[in-house]
Design an enzyme around this catalytic site. Structure first.
Site, PDB file in Angstrom:
ATOM      1  N   ASP A  39       0.848  -1.189   0.000  1.00 57.08           N
ATOM      2  CA  ASP A  39       0.000   0.000   0.000  1.00 57.08           C
ATOM      3  C   ASP A  39       0.890   1.249   0.000  1.00 57.08           C
ATOM      4  O   ASP A  39       1.897   1.317   0.704  1.00 57.08           O
ATOM      5  CB  ASP A  39      -0.914   0.003   1.238  1.00 57.08           C
ATOM      6  CG  ASP A  39      -2.057   0.989   1.105  1.00 57.08           C
ATOM      7  OD1 ASP A  39      -3.210   0.540   0.984  1.00 57.08           O
ATOM      8  OD2 ASP A  39      -1.801   2.220   1.114  1.00 57.08           O
ATOM      9  N   ILE A  40       0.499   2.238  -0.774  1.00 61.05           N
ATOM     10  CA  ILE A  40       1.297   3.456  -0.929  1.00 61.05           C
ATOM     11  C   ILE A  40       1.273   4.310   0.350  1.00 61.05           C
ATOM     12  O   ILE A  40       2.159   5.146   0.559  1.00 61.05           O
ATOM     13  CB  ILE A  40       0.775   4.266  -2.150  1.00 61.05           C
ATOM     14  CG1 ILE A  40       1.855   5.168  -2.710  1.00 61.05           C
ATOM     15  CG2 ILE A  40      -0.485   5.038  -1.815  1.00 61.05           C
ATOM     16  CD1 ILE A  40       1.535   5.707  -4.100  1.00 61.05           C
ATOM     17  N   VAL A 106     -11.037   2.868  -3.644  1.00 66.63           N
ATOM     18  CA  VAL A 106     -10.699   2.375  -4.982  1.00 66.63           C
ATOM     19  C   VAL A 106     -11.732   1.313  -5.384  1.00 66.63           C
ATOM     20  O   VAL A 106     -11.852   0.281  -4.724  1.00 66.63           O
ATOM     21  CB  VAL A 106      -9.275   1.780  -5.012  1.00 66.63           C
ATOM     22  CG1 VAL A 106      -8.945   1.266  -6.412  1.00 66.63           C
ATOM     23  CG2 VAL A 106      -8.242   2.819  -4.566  1.00 66.63           C
ATOM     24  N   HIS A 110     -10.562  -5.431  -3.355  1.00 65.18           N
ATOM     25  CA  HIS A 110      -9.215  -5.704  -2.822  1.00 65.18           C
ATOM     26  C   HIS A 110      -9.292  -6.042  -1.352  1.00 65.18           C
ATOM     27  O   HIS A 110     -10.218  -5.620  -0.651  1.00 65.18           O
ATOM     28  CB  HIS A 110      -8.294  -4.499  -3.031  1.00 65.18           C
ATOM     29  CG  HIS A 110      -8.818  -3.216  -2.471  1.00 65.18           C
ATOM     30  ND1 HIS A 110      -9.760  -2.449  -3.124  1.00 65.18           N
ATOM     31  CD2 HIS A 110      -8.547  -2.556  -1.314  1.00 65.18           C
ATOM     32  CE1 HIS A 110     -10.027  -1.373  -2.408  1.00 65.18           C
ATOM     33  NE2 HIS A 110      -9.315  -1.424  -1.287  1.00 65.18           N
TER      34      HIS A 110
HETATM   35  P1  AMP Z   1      -9.813   1.355   0.230  1.00 62.23           P
HETATM   36  O1  AMP Z   1     -10.188   2.492   1.110  1.00 62.23           O
HETATM   37  O2  AMP Z   1     -10.089   0.025   0.882  1.00 62.23           O
HETATM   38  O3  AMP Z   1     -10.413   1.474  -1.150  1.00 62.23           O
HETATM   39  O4  AMP Z   1      -8.235   1.391   0.121  1.00 62.23           O
HETATM   40  C1  AMP Z   1      -7.529   1.818  -0.998  1.00 62.23           C
HETATM   41  C2  AMP Z   1      -6.078   1.749  -0.633  1.00 62.23           C
HETATM   42  O5  AMP Z   1      -5.315   1.904  -1.808  1.00 62.23           O
HETATM   43  C3  AMP Z   1      -5.603   2.822   0.353  1.00 62.23           C
HETATM   44  O6  AMP Z   1      -5.067   2.187   1.516  1.00 62.23           O
HETATM   45  C4  AMP Z   1      -4.532   3.586  -0.439  1.00 62.23           C
HETATM   46  O7  AMP Z   1      -3.452   3.999   0.361  1.00 62.23           O
HETATM   47  C5  AMP Z   1      -4.132   2.558  -1.471  1.00 62.23           C
HETATM   48  N1  AMP Z   1      -3.578   3.093  -2.709  1.00 62.23           N
HETATM   49  C6  AMP Z   1      -4.069   4.101  -3.466  1.00 62.23           C
HETATM   50  N2  AMP Z   1      -3.305   4.298  -4.553  1.00 62.23           N
HETATM   51  C7  AMP Z   1      -2.309   3.391  -4.486  1.00 62.23           C
HETATM   52  C8  AMP Z   1      -1.178   3.083  -5.307  1.00 62.23           C
HETATM   53  N3  AMP Z   1      -0.939   3.756  -6.437  1.00 62.23           N
HETATM   54  N4  AMP Z   1      -0.361   2.085  -4.927  1.00 62.23           N
HETATM   55  C9  AMP Z   1      -0.593   1.405  -3.790  1.00 62.23           C
HETATM   56  N5  AMP Z   1      -1.636   1.629  -2.962  1.00 62.23           N
HETATM   57  C10 AMP Z   1      -2.474   2.616  -3.308  1.00 62.23           C
END
Ligand code: AMP
Length: 126
Positions: A39-40, A106, A110
């Site tokens: 995770d970023i 997102v 996931h």
């Molecule tokens: P959610 O709230 O469950 O949809 O979590 C989405 C997750 O994606 C968050 O923890 C973000 O930090 C992570 N995220 C967003 N963009 C990226 C990226 N480019 N690479 C890795 N993780 C990401």
């Protein structure tokens, strides 16, 4: 009544772009059915996301539309990643946010995998 999470998949979402190789990720694991990457914005010492390769928004979408092979492959990948990261003992947490109340940012299904230390209460207090 429409079921949330069964809408139209948005091909521009960030995980779709990662799967197409348009933006990089810190890959942990990949096979035919799943991709795992860090995770970023990590919320724990270890914070990895595991995503199915197919175009699914939510667990409702995934569980109703994905093939048995995709579902089995995805769940197996979650287990493999946790084991490969050395998290089985002393343990870890998996979590999947769904829709507005789940705080899903997102719209590609996931699973978050958290570990590396004791994680505390499961949910923030309301
Ligand atoms: P959610 O709230 O469950 O949809 O979590 C989405 C997750 O994606 C968050 O923890 C973000 O930090 C992570 N995220 C967003 N963009 C990226 C990226 N480019 N690479 C890795 N993780 C990401």
């Amino acid at each position: 009544m429409p079921v949330k999470g069964l809408g139209t998949y948005d091909d521009t979402n960030i995980f779709a772009r990662i799967l197409r190789g348009e933006i990089p990720c810190k890959k942990v694991y990949e096979d035919d059915h799943a991709l795992a990457f860090h995770d970023i914005n990590p919320q724990a010492a270890t914070h990895v996301l595991v995503i199915p390769k197919g175009r699914y928004i939510s667990v409702a979408d995934f569980s109703t539309k994905a093939s048995n092979a995709e579902i089995a492959g995805f769940i197996r990948a979650v287990g493999k990643v946790a084991t490969a990261l050395g998290l089985d003992d002393p343990g870890y947490r998996i979590l999947a946010n769904m829709g507005e109340h789940g705080g899903q940012e997102v719209p590609h299904f996931h699973v978050h995998l958290f570990g590396g230390h004791a994680l505390g209460p499961m949910l923030a207090r309301r």
